[in-house]
Write a protein that holds these residues in place. Structure first.
Motif, short mmCIF file in Angstrom:
data_model
loop_
_atom_site.label_atom_id
_atom_site.label_comp_id
_atom_site.label_asym_id
_atom_site.label_seq_id
_atom_site.Cartn_x
_atom_site.Cartn_y
_atom_site.Cartn_z
N PRO A 10 0.69 -1.36 0.03
CA PRO A 10 -0.05 -0.04 0.18
C PRO A 10 0.86 1.36 0.20
O PRO A 10 2.02 1.32 0.61
N SER A 11 0.25 2.28 -0.40
CA SER A 11 0.81 3.65 -0.73
C SER A 11 0.91 4.16 0.95
O SER A 11 0.12 3.62 1.74
N ASP A 12 1.55 5.29 1.23
CA ASP A 12 1.27 6.03 2.56
C ASP A 12 0.18 6.29 2.94
O ASP A 12 -0.55 6.16 4.07
N VAL A 13 -0.79 6.82 1.81
CA VAL A 13 -2.22 7.16 2.29
C VAL A 13 -2.81 5.74 2.29
O VAL A 13 -3.85 5.87 3.43
N GLY A 14 -2.78 4.70 1.68
CA GLY A 14 -3.41 3.56 1.70
C GLY A 14 -3.31 2.86 2.96
O GLY A 14 -3.95 2.40 3.61
N LEU A 15 -1.87 2.88 3.65
CA LEU A 15 -1.61 2.35 4.74
C LEU A 15 -2.45 3.18 6.04
O LEU A 15 -3.09 2.60 6.85
N GLU A 16 -2.46 4.53 6.01
CA GLU A 16 -3.24 4.99 6.80
C GLU A 16 -4.69 4.73 6.64
O GLU A 16 -5.30 4.63 7.86
N LYS A 17 -5.23 4.44 5.47
CA LYS A 17 -6.62 3.91 5.59
C LYS A 17 -6.66 2.60 6.20
O LYS A 17 -7.90 2.17 6.95
N ILE A 18 -5.84 1.50 5.90
CA ILE A 18 -5.85 0.17 6.46
C ILE A 18 -5.84 0.43 8.00
O ILE A 18 -6.46 -0.43 8.74
N THR A 19 -4.95 1.34 8.46
CA THR A 19 -4.82 1.32 10.12
C THR A 19 -5.98 1.81 10.53
O THR A 19 -6.58 1.36 11.47
N ALA A 20 -6.76 2.77 9.96
CA ALA A 20 -7.77 3.13 10.45
C ALA A 20 -9.03 2.10 10.50
O ALA A 20 -9.86 2.09 11.54
N LEU A 21 -9.06 1.37 9.52
CA LEU A 21 -10.10 0.10 9.15
C LEU A 21 -9.79 -0.70 10.40
O LEU A 21 -10.59 -1.30 11.10
N ARG A 22 -8.64 -0.99 10.54
CA ARG A 22 -8.20 -2.23 11.59
C ARG A 22 -8.64 -1.87 13.00
O ARG A 22 -9.05 -2.63 13.67
N GLU A 23 -8.39 -0.48 13.19
CA GLU A 23 -8.64 0.20 14.54
C GLU A 23 -10.31 -0.04 14.78
O GLU A 23 -10.88 -0.36 15.54
N ALA A 24 -11.00 0.44 13.65
CA ALA A 24 -12.34 0.21 13.86
C ALA A 24 -12.88 -1.12 13.77
O ALA A 24 -13.94 -1.35 14.76
N PHE A 25 -12.50 -1.95 13.07
CA PHE A 25 -12.77 -3.37 13.27
C PHE A 25 -12.35 -4.06 14.68
O PHE A 25 -13.22 -4.62 15.14
N SER A 26 -11.47 -3.59 15.18
CA SER A 26 -10.97 -3.99 16.63
C SER A 26 -11.68 -3.53 17.70
O SER A 26 -12.25 -4.22 18.48
N ASP A 27 -12.52 -2.32 17.54
CA ASP A 27 -13.22 -1.55 18.51
C ASP A 27 -14.59 -2.55 18.50
O ASP A 27 -15.13 -2.87 19.28
N LEU A 28 -15.09 -2.56 17.12
CA LEU A 28 -16.27 -3.39 17.12
C LEU A 28 -16.30 -4.70 17.45
O LEU A 28 -17.26 -5.15 18.15
N HIS A 29 -14.96 -5.35 17.37
CA HIS A 29 -14.87 -6.82 17.63
C HIS A 29 -15.00 -6.74 19.29
O HIS A 29 -15.54 -7.70 19.79
N GLU A 30 -14.27 -5.66 19.98
CA GLU A 30 -14.52 -5.65 21.47
C GLU A 30 -15.73 -5.52 21.93
O GLU A 30 -16.24 -6.09 22.87
N LYS A 31 -16.78 -4.62 21.27
CA LYS A 31 -18.08 -4.27 21.67
C LYS A 31 -18.88 -5.52 21.34
O LYS A 31 -19.86 -5.91 22.34
N ASN A 63 -7.54 -0.90 -5.11
CA ASN A 63 -8.14 0.25 -5.89
C ASN A 63 -7.04 1.59 -5.46
O ASN A 63 -7.55 2.43 -5.77
N ASP A 64 -6.18 1.37 -4.98
CA ASP A 64 -5.04 2.35 -4.55
C ASP A 64 -4.13 2.43 -5.81
O ASP A 64 -3.46 1.72 -5.92
N PRO A 65 -4.40 3.57 -6.57
CA PRO A 65 -3.56 3.71 -7.96
C PRO A 65 -1.93 4.01 -7.60
O PRO A 65 -1.37 3.79 -8.31
N GLU A 66 -1.69 4.41 -6.30
CA GLU A 66 -0.26 4.47 -5.88
C GLU A 66 0.20 3.20 -5.19
O GLU A 66 1.24 3.06 -4.93
N SER A 67 -0.78 2.03 -5.04
CA SER A 67 -0.11 0.76 -4.53
C SER A 67 0.98 0.46 -5.45
O SER A 67 0.91 0.15 -6.73
N GLU A 68 1.72 -0.37 -4.87
CA GLU A 68 2.86 -1.30 -5.72
C GLU A 68 2.38 -2.57 -5.89
O GLU A 68 2.43 -3.46 -4.74
#
Length: 71
Positions: A10-31, A63-68
């Protein structure tokens, strides 16, 4: 190798999005774990949550045009 099955760095922007998703999914898992009684239904909900997390991350990187794409 088809893009669908290749590793995507992932690009840097993609990595930020992935991190946000993982945090949200972790929070929902705990709930879900805290609110739902131990049951087959809770197990299915957590399994499907894991599936949704996987597809969400894949949606970001594929779908990240900057991912390698690794060769």
């Amino acid at each position: 190798m088809m893009k669908t099955f290749a590793y995507h760095k992932p690009s840097d922007v993609g990595l930020e999005k992935i991190t946000a998703l993982r945090e949200a999914f972790s929070d929902l898992h705990e709930k879900i774990s805290a609110i739902c009684p131990t049951s087959r239904e809770r197990s299915v909900a957590l399994t499907e949550l894991e599936t949704a997390a996987m597809w969400s991350v894949k949606a970001v990187v594929c779908n990240d045009p900057e991912s390698e794409v690794a060769k």
